[in-house]
Design an enzyme around this catalytic site. Structure first.
Site, PDB file in Angstrom:
ATOM      1  N   GLY A  31       0.707  -0.924   0.096  1.00 43.88           N
ATOM      2  CA  GLY A  31      -0.300  -0.160  -0.105  1.00 43.88           C
ATOM      3  C   GLY A  31       1.277   0.916   0.224  1.00 43.88           C
ATOM      4  O   GLY A  31       2.037   1.064   0.649  1.00 43.88           O
ATOM      5  N   CYS A  32       0.022   2.510  -0.082  1.00 46.01           N
ATOM      6  CA  CYS A  32       0.990   3.342  -0.318  1.00 46.01           C
ATOM      7  C   CYS A  32       1.615   4.028   0.475  1.00 46.01           C
ATOM      8  O   CYS A  32       2.509   4.799   1.135  1.00 46.01           O
ATOM      9  CB  CYS A  32       0.565   4.563  -0.975  1.00 46.01           C
ATOM     10  N   TYR A  33       0.339   4.224   1.773  1.00 45.36           N
ATOM     11  CA  TYR A  33       0.090   4.638   3.428  1.00 45.36           C
ATOM     12  C   TYR A  33       2.241   3.582   3.042  1.00 45.36           C
ATOM     13  O   TYR A  33       2.786   3.473   4.236  1.00 45.36           O
ATOM     14  CB  TYR A  33      -0.224   5.128   4.069  1.00 45.36           C
TER      15      TYR A  33
ATOM     16  N   THR B 175       4.141   1.947   2.194  1.00 49.35           N
ATOM     17  CA  THR B 175       5.760   1.786   2.116  1.00 49.35           C
ATOM     18  C   THR B 175       6.086   3.359   2.620  1.00 49.35           C
ATOM     19  O   THR B 175       7.645   3.292   2.867  1.00 49.35           O
ATOM     20  CB  THR B 175       5.424   2.720   0.120  1.00 49.35           C
ATOM     21  N   SER B 176       5.148   4.424   2.630  1.00 55.46           N
ATOM     22  CA  SER B 176       5.734   5.759   3.164  1.00 55.46           C
ATOM     23  C   SER B 176       6.128   6.012   4.514  1.00 55.46           C
ATOM     24  O   SER B 176       7.453   6.787   5.226  1.00 55.46           O
ATOM     25  CB  SER B 176       5.315   7.234   3.452  1.00 55.46           C
TER      26      SER B 176
END
Length: 349
Positions: free
Chosen positions: A152-154, A156-157
């Site tokens: 997921g994008c969140y 990863t960050s």
């Protein structure tokens, strides 16, 4: 160098599908041979996305696993959650390698999936086989996988800065706070009231507080680093911009740990990683620094009054947070250099 493969994208007309086309168009080892879309079946991809005129010969097909596998050797599955797990088992049975961009294969527990996604998992036997596709942390398992669950994008960050620190015992796993902001493309392309211009413009809001589906994904993987269960306090926010994620992580350091030690640890860990940059003392990243790229930038500081550490990380949610990571995984799975088709500099302004 790997060989050239025929590539299919299922769900090619969502934002991640369109971004996959943009990235793969310049990949010497990917021949786009099949793109699917139920809504736009029969239409040129250039009709759906007018910026993709260079690949206007690609005609959207109805979703058909058999035809996709006949047309392609490697499949990017950019279908919605639940739909993806209905399709992926057949793709694998037909011999395709798959990168799945939904959440359907990220969690190792079918029970956890059912709790957070409100439905029973249809292919629980595949969950142990799916490699988690964050290359900087799980590179070796990705290389040998037939199924990779794109992160997921969140997560990863958040995971890129926190994973090494938990591994080294430098932060308290019981006190992890992640405050994340995302551009609206992270909500997908389907029309919804909450993502209308008049609803978003000149505004800024939190959403799904303590209930976002990326929470179990982060807790599952960060627990691997910590060697124990972890509970993250995570709050996502929606920004009135199209791209970008900025995550601010608040962390309680363990004894003797300060910002310089944390920065040094992250710099050492990511020194040879082409897509991760740890900024020098005093610098903080901005989403505009990574727009359109597969980069993650992070900055480290500390609040001397409270003794807490603060790490800020940024990614482009559609590239490093989705399609760029998927291409990075494709490269690892097929023997291409990991940076192939991903070495473009960020766009600015």
């Amino acid at each position: 160098m790997g060989r050239t493969l025929r590539v299919a994208i299922l769900g090619a007309t969502g934002y991640t599908g369109g971004e996959l086309i943009r990235l793969l168009h310049r990949h010497p080892g990917a021949e786009l041979s099949f793109v699917s879309s139920e809504r736009f079946a029969g239409q040129s991809i250039a009709k759906v996305y007018t910026h993709l005129q260079a690949v206007g010969h690609l005609i959207c097909q109805p979703m058909d696993a058999k035809k996709a596998c006949e047309a392609a050797d490697f499949i990017f599955c950019a279908l919605p959650h639940v739909t993806s797990m209905e399709v992926v088992p057949e793709l694998l049975q037909r011999g395709a390698k798959v990168v799945d961009l939904s959440a359907d294969f990220r969690l190792k527990s079918a029970e956890t999936y059912a709790h957070w996604y409100g439905t029973q998992h249809l292919a629980p036997e595949l969950l142990p086989q799916a490699a988690y596709g964050l290359p900087e942390l799980f590179r070796e398992s990705i290389k040998g996988a037939n199924l990779v669950a794109n992160p997921g994008c969140y997560p990863t960050s958040v995971q890129l800065p926190l994973f090494p620190l938990l591994q080294e015992g430098m932060i308290d796993p019981a006190l992890v706070i992640a405050d994340s902001k995302s551009g609206v493309s992270g909500a997908g392309r389907s029309p919804a009231q909450g993502t209308l211009f008049a609803e978003l413009s000149e505004g800024f809001k939190a959403y799904k507080v303590e209930a976002h589906r990326h929470i179990p994904e982060m807790e599952q993987n960060l627990a691997l680093a910590a060697g124990k269960e972890i509970k993250i306090r995570f709050t996502p926010h929606l920004l009135p911009q199209s791209r970008g994620i900025l995550s601010t992580c608040y962390l309680r350091p363990t004894s003797g740990v300060n910002a310089q030690r944390v920065r040094d640890t992250l710099m050492t860990r990511y020194r040879d990683e082409p897509f991760v940059t740890v900024l020098p003392h005093g610098d903080m990243p901005a989403t505009s620094d990574v727009r359109g790229s597969n980069a993650c930038h992070m900055g480290v500081t500390e609040d001397l009054r409270s003794g807490w550490l603060i790490i800020v990380s940024v990614i482009d949610n559609l590239v490093k947070g989705a399609s760029g990571a998927a291409v990075q995984n494709f490269n690892l799975m097929t023997g291409w250099d990991e940076t192939t088709a991903l070495d473009s500099l960020p766009m600015f302004p």
